[in-house]
Design an enzyme around this catalytic site. Sequence first.
Site, PDB file in Angstrom:
ATOM      1  N   CYS A 178      51.082  29.683  13.577  1.00 13.71           N
ATOM      2  CA  CYS A 178      52.125  28.680  13.395  1.00 13.71           C
ATOM      3  C   CYS A 178      51.731  27.414  14.154  1.00 13.71           C
ATOM      4  O   CYS A 178      50.745  27.382  14.881  1.00 13.71           O
ATOM      5  CB  CYS A 178      53.477  29.193  13.877  1.00 13.71           C
ATOM      6  SG  CYS A 178      53.529  29.496  15.650  1.00 13.71           S
TER       7      CYS A 178
ATOM      8  N   CYS B 207      51.209  27.585  17.930  1.00 11.47           N
ATOM      9  CA  CYS B 207      49.888  28.041  18.385  1.00 11.47           C
ATOM     10  C   CYS B 207      48.952  26.842  18.528  1.00 11.47           C
ATOM     11  O   CYS B 207      48.227  26.720  19.526  1.00 11.47           O
ATOM     12  CB  CYS B 207      49.296  29.034  17.390  1.00 11.47           C
ATOM     13  SG  CYS B 207      50.242  30.562  17.190  1.00 11.47           S
TER      14      CYS B 207
ATOM     15  N   ASP C  52      40.543 -10.919  -0.511  1.00  4.64           N
ATOM     16  CA  ASP C  52      39.405 -11.819  -0.391  1.00  4.64           C
ATOM     17  C   ASP C  52      38.846 -12.062  -1.790  1.00  4.64           C
ATOM     18  O   ASP C  52      39.011 -11.233  -2.687  1.00  4.64           O
ATOM     19  CB  ASP C  52      38.355 -11.165   0.514  1.00  4.64           C
ATOM     20  CG  ASP C  52      37.087 -11.989   0.589  1.00  4.64           C
ATOM     21  OD1 ASP C  52      37.189 -13.179   0.913  1.00  4.64           O
ATOM     22  OD2 ASP C  52      36.002 -11.438   0.323  1.00  4.64           O
TER      23      ASP C  52
END
Length: 749
Positions: free
Chosen positions: A25, A28, A442
Site C-alpha cells: 500500500c 509502505c 516562437d
Amino acid sequence: MSVDAEATPSALDQRVELDISGMTCAACASRIEKKLNKMDGVRATVNYATERAVVLGLPPVRAEEAVAVVEKAGYGASEVREGEESQGYTDRVTMLRNRLVVAALLTVPLGDVAIVLALAPQMRFPGWQWVLLVAAIPVVFWCAWPFHKAAWRNLRHGSTSMDTLVSLGILAAFSWSLISTILGAEDHEGFWLGYGIAPGGADSLYLEVAAAVTTFLLGGRYMEARSKRSARSVLSALAKLAPSSVRVIRDGVEAVIPIGELRVGDRFAVRPGERIATDGTVVLGSSALDTSMMTGEPIPREVTEGDTVLGGTVNTTGALIVRADRVGAHTQLAQMAATAEQAQARKASVQTQVDKVVSWFVPAVLVIALVTLTIWLLAGGGPRASFSAALSVLIIACPCALGLATPTALMVGVGRGGQLGILIKGPDALEASGVIDTVVLDKTGTLTTGAMTATEVHTFGDASAESVLRVAAAVEEQSEHPLARAVVRRASEAELSWPRATDVTALPGRGASGRVEGDEVLVGNPALLGERGVEVPADALACVEAAANQAANAVLVAAGGRCLGAITVADALKESAPGAIARLKRMGLRTVLLTGDRRAAADIVGGLVGVDEVIAEVLPTEKAAVIERLQAEGRRVAMVGDGINDAAALASANLGLAVVSGTDVALKSADIILVRRNLNVIPDAIGLARRTLRTIRGNLLWAFGYNVAAIPLAAFGLLNPLIAGFAMSLSSVFVVTNSTRLRRFKPGS
C-alpha cells in the site's frame, strides 16, 4: 540526518534506482521513503505504483547501503541496472493468483456448506463447526499471509497500514468463530451467518466472512497488480523499441553483434523490415522509415544519403547503410525512455497531501472501529451486531484506492505520451496544464521549418527555370549564406549540374557576383543589379514586393547584363501550423506569436497561422521578460519554443513545451518535450496532460468520497462485512482501471 534545502544541486546529480518488493500500500512506500531520507545527504522518492525508489545524492558504489536500509525496514530491494527488466510485477502477480485460486476453491464450498447447515439444522452432524474451522484455516492463514506479514512488519516498526486493517479484520472474524465454537452457544440465539440469521446452531460463526473477505481482497490485489503491470508496460514500451543486435560492417565484412558492442563511427546495414539500431546518418541507400512507435506520426519519412535517422524506427522499403553517430544512453530513444521513467520520481503536490492523509488515516480507522464496538455494546446491540459493525469498519475503510489514485494515472499518462512523442517530465506539467489560458509560440524553428527554402523560381523573357537555377547555383555554391544554401539545395533537388564559377565575390547587404562560362552573373537584390547597369523589369520588382508581403525574400538572377529570373526564398511555415493553432483556440486558449522578426513579417506569419496576438522585434534575451509581463497581467502562460534559444522563456513560463529534434530530448528548461514533427503535437500534449490531470482528480474524488461515505454506513451497521470487503476491492480496481483508460488517448482527441 535527512537531506534538507541546503543540499547542493551537484551533490544530488548522483542517482541510484531500486526495485522494491513487499510493498502492499501507499503507507509502505511512505515508510521506506522516510527510512531512505534519513541517510546522510540523500533525497529519496518511493513510488508505490512503479514499485521503485529513486535515491538522489547517493553514488552508485553505495547502492548496497540503500538496499540495506530498505531490507532493515522489512522489504526487499535490488539495484536497477541498465538493460535489466524487473521481475517484481510478474512474481507478485503469480503469487497473488496462486493464493486467489486456493482461496476461491475453498471459500465457495465453505460458504455453500455453511448456508446449507444454517438453513437445514437436520443436516448438521457432530463437530460440523470444527469441519468448517479446519476448511477455513488455509484461507485465513496461507492465502491471507501477505496481509498478515505486512501487518506484523508494521507492528514491529510501531506503525500501521491498510494491511493492518485487513489482517485484523480477517483474524478477528476467525478468532470470534473459534471462540464461539469452543464455548458453545444456545440454539435460541440462532446461527449467525455473514449473510443473515438462520434458526438454531452456534451463536456467531464468521468463518465464511473471513474466507470471503480474503478472497475478495486477494481478487482486488490481483486485478490491481495486473493493471499496474499493464500500465507499466506502456511506460517501458519505448525502451523495448531498441533492437538487441546489429549488422555491423567492419573491413568490408558484415557481422551480427550485440547492440552493446556497437561504437560511434561504425557502419551497419539495415534491411527492409528491420529496426534502425542507433542514431546515425545514412551513407548509402534510400528508404522510408516508420517512426509511428516513437512519435505517433503515421506517415513514413523518406530518407536518403546524408539524412539522419533515429534508433528504434523501422526501415520499411530499401536497404540502408548507416554510420552510427550516437550509441547507448546518448541516443534519442534512450533519452526519451529515461525521461519518461524519471517522471515517476517526482510527486504531484496532491499526492504529497494524500501521503500525509494515509499516514494518519489507518490509526484513525482503528480508533473508529473501537469506538463503534464500544458504542454498540453500550447501546445494547449485543456482541454479534457490535462485532459485525466494527468488523465492517475495519474492512471498508482500507484506503488502498487513495494510494493508487495519482501514481497509476501519472504512470499511464506519461507512458502513453512517450508513445506519441510527448515526453512529460513530471507531475508539475500536469498541474500547470490545468490552469494555463495563454499559449506563446516562437516562430523560427517552431512554427516554421527553421531552414531557408527556395520555394519558387520565376523567369523573365525567354529564360528557363533550369537556366536560372543553374547559373545562380554556380555562384552561390561557394557561399555559406542561408539564402545561398537554399538556392544550391533547390538546384540539387532538380538534379541540375553547373560549371564552377570564378571571381566569386560576396557583397554584404546586396548579394554576390561571379563569372560563369565567361558571363558576369549577379545574384542579389534590385540595388545590386542597378549598380551594375542591369535593367530590372517591372515583373522582377513585382516578385520582390510580393515576396516581402509573404515574409519571404526574392533573389534576382542576372547574367550577361540581362535579368533572367527571381528565386523566392523563405523560412517556410510547417504545414501543420494553422491546424494546430486552430485546435489550441478551440481548446479555449489564447495564442500569441513571439518573434524577433520585424513587425511586418511577423504580422504576415501571424495572419497565416491565425494567432490572436503578435509580439515582434523581441531579442532572444528579452523573451523571458515578455513571458513575465504576460504573467503580471494575470495570464497563465505556456511557452512553446524550439529548445535552442528559448530556454529562459521556457523556464519562466507556467508550462514549458520544447519542440526539439536530434538528441536535445533532455532539455532541462522544458516541462514537456515534443519530438513529433507535426505541430498538432502541441494541442495533443496539452490535451493528454489535461486528460491525465482529470483522471487523477477523478480517482481522488472517488477514493475520498468512497471512504467518507462508507465508514459511517459501516459504523451504523448498514454494511455487511462481506459486502464491505467486496466493495473495498472494487474501489481499488476502479481506480486502476480508470487510469488505464488513458492508454486509449489518441492524437487529435
